[in-house]
Design a protein around this motif. Structure first.
Motif, PDB file in Angstrom:
ATOM      1  N   LEU A   1       0.834  -1.196   0.000  1.00 12.50           N
ATOM      2  CA  LEU A   1       0.000   0.000   0.000  1.00 12.50           C
ATOM      3  C   LEU A   1       0.877   1.257   0.000  1.00 12.50           C
ATOM      4  N   ALA A   2       1.928   1.245   0.810  1.00 13.85           N
ATOM      5  CA  ALA A   2       2.838   2.397   0.864  1.00 13.85           C
ATOM      6  C   ALA A   2       3.536   2.590  -0.486  1.00 13.85           C
ATOM      7  N   TYR A   3       3.945   1.494  -1.126  1.00 13.91           N
ATOM      8  CA  TYR A   3       4.563   1.600  -2.456  1.00 13.91           C
ATOM      9  C   TYR A   3       3.590   2.248  -3.440  1.00 13.91           C
ATOM     10  N   ALA A   4       2.341   1.775  -3.415  1.00 13.59           N
ATOM     11  CA  ALA A   4       1.335   2.309  -4.342  1.00 13.59           C
ATOM     12  C   ALA A   4       1.127   3.804  -4.119  1.00 13.59           C
ATOM     13  N   ILE A   5       1.123   4.236  -2.874  1.00 15.02           N
ATOM     14  CA  ILE A   5       0.972   5.663  -2.573  1.00 15.02           C
ATOM     15  C   ILE A   5       2.174   6.447  -3.106  1.00 15.02           C
ATOM     16  N   GLY A   6       3.377   5.936  -2.884  1.00 14.07           N
ATOM     17  CA  GLY A   6       4.577   6.603  -3.386  1.00 14.07           C
ATOM     18  C   GLY A   6       4.616   6.649  -4.899  1.00 14.07           C
ATOM     19  N   ILE A   7       4.219   5.560  -5.536  1.00 13.44           N
ATOM     20  CA  ILE A   7       4.191   5.505  -7.002  1.00 13.44           C
ATOM     21  C   ILE A   7       3.156   6.482  -7.546  1.00 13.44           C
ATOM     22  N   ALA A   8       1.987   6.527  -6.924  1.00 13.10           N
ATOM     23  CA  ALA A   8       0.941   7.458  -7.371  1.00 13.10           C
ATOM     24  C   ALA A   8       1.396   8.910  -7.213  1.00 13.10           C
ATOM     25  N   ALA A   9       2.064   9.217  -6.111  1.00 15.57           N
ATOM     26  CA  ALA A   9       2.555  10.581  -5.900  1.00 15.57           C
ATOM     27  C   ALA A   9       3.623  10.940  -6.931  1.00 15.57           C
ATOM     28  N   ALA A  10       4.527  10.001  -7.204  1.00 18.27           N
ATOM     29  CA  ALA A  10       5.582  10.257  -8.199  1.00 18.27           C
ATOM     30  C   ALA A  10       4.970  10.420  -9.590  1.00 18.27           C
ATOM     31  N   CYS A  11       3.984   9.594  -9.906  1.00 15.30           N
ATOM     32  CA  CYS A  11       3.327   9.688 -11.213  1.00 15.30           C
ATOM     33  C   CYS A  11       2.587  11.011 -11.351  1.00 15.30           C
ATOM     34  N   ALA A  12       1.889  11.412 -10.297  1.00 11.84           N
ATOM     35  CA  ALA A  12       1.118  12.662 -10.344  1.00 11.84           C
ATOM     36  C   ALA A  12       2.022  13.881 -10.495  1.00 11.84           C
ATOM     37  N   SER A  13       3.235  13.804  -9.966  1.00 14.97           N
ATOM     38  CA  SER A  13       4.150  14.943 -10.052  1.00 14.97           C
ATOM     39  C   SER A  13       5.232  14.759 -11.111  1.00 14.97           C
ATOM     40  N   ASP A  14       5.085  13.754 -11.961  1.00 16.04           N
ATOM     41  CA  ASP A  14       6.072  13.473 -13.010  1.00 16.04           C
ATOM     42  C   ASP A  14       6.161  14.658 -13.969  1.00 16.04           C
ATOM     43  N   PRO A  15       7.362  15.190 -14.188  1.00 13.69           N
ATOM     44  CA  PRO A  15       7.513  16.318 -15.119  1.00 13.69           C
ATOM     45  C   PRO A  15       7.042  15.987 -16.534  1.00 13.69           C
ATOM     46  N   ALA A  16       7.157  14.734 -16.948  1.00 12.00           N
ATOM     47  CA  ALA A  16       6.699  14.339 -18.287  1.00 12.00           C
ATOM     48  C   ALA A  16       5.181  14.452 -18.388  1.00 12.00           C
ATOM     49  N   ARG A  17       4.471  14.182 -17.311  1.00 11.13           N
ATOM     50  CA  ARG A  17       3.006  14.312 -17.301  1.00 11.13           C
ATOM     51  C   ARG A  17       2.618  15.772 -17.468  1.00 11.13           C
ATOM     52  N   ARG A  18       3.307  16.647 -16.757  1.00 11.05           N
ATOM     53  CA  ARG A  18       3.001  18.079 -16.874  1.00 11.05           C
ATOM     54  C   ARG A  18       3.332  18.587 -18.266  1.00 11.05           C
ATOM     55  N   THR A  19       4.438  18.113 -18.847  1.00  8.95           N
ATOM     56  CA  THR A  19       4.817  18.531 -20.203  1.00  8.95           C
ATOM     57  C   THR A  19       3.780  18.048 -21.207  1.00  8.95           C
TER      58      THR A  19
END
Length: 139
Positions: free
Chosen positions: A115-133
């Motif tokens: 569960l903690a991994y999933a939260i960390g992965i979701a946070a990293a994905c949400a703040s991924d610079p490629a997503r914003r670009t």
């Protein structure tokens, strides 16, 4: 001007984020209890940061993949590593007792870590610079 653009590229920002996540994770594990942080914050905060770190590593390797695909791949890797903790051999258990082994593979299986991994992965994905670009390019 070109160097400024390169310094703001998604890959460069991912590399900077990876470095910061690693440093933050090491500081949390080393000084979290000394700073009187609760066990849950230190233990599972470190696991969330580990998930974010793996996301960023996969994102650096698979730079052209979509962040959602990177997140799914990373979650598969994280769950696999957690399930791998159920496998025991003398040499592997000896490695797990080292600092590197504990940080990379962990020592004890825990569903809560997933569960903690999933939260960390979701946070990293949400703040991924490629997503914003990619979002800016679609507008």
């Amino acid at each position: 001007m070109r160097k400024i653009i390169q310094a703001r590229s998604p890959q460069f920002l991912r590399l900077v984020a990876l470095f910061l996540v690693i440093v933050l994770g090491l500081v949390l594990r080393r000084f979290g209890y000394v700073a009187d942080l609760p066990f849950i914050a230190v233990k599972y905060g470190g696991s969330a940061l580990w998930g974010a770190m793996v996301y960023l590593l996969v994102a650096l390797i698979a730079a052209r993949s979509r962040p959602a695909a990177i997140a799914v791949t990373t979650l598969f890797i994280a769950i696999s590593v957690e399930l791998f903790r159920l496998y025991h051999t003398p040499w592997l258990d000896a490695f797990r007792l080292t600092t590197a082994g504990a940080l990379l593979l962990g020592r004890v299986f825990s569903l809560w870590n997933m569960l903690a991994y999933a939260i960390g992965i979701a946070a990293a994905c949400a703040s991924d610079p490629a997503r914003r670009t990619a979002t800016r390019l679609r507008r």
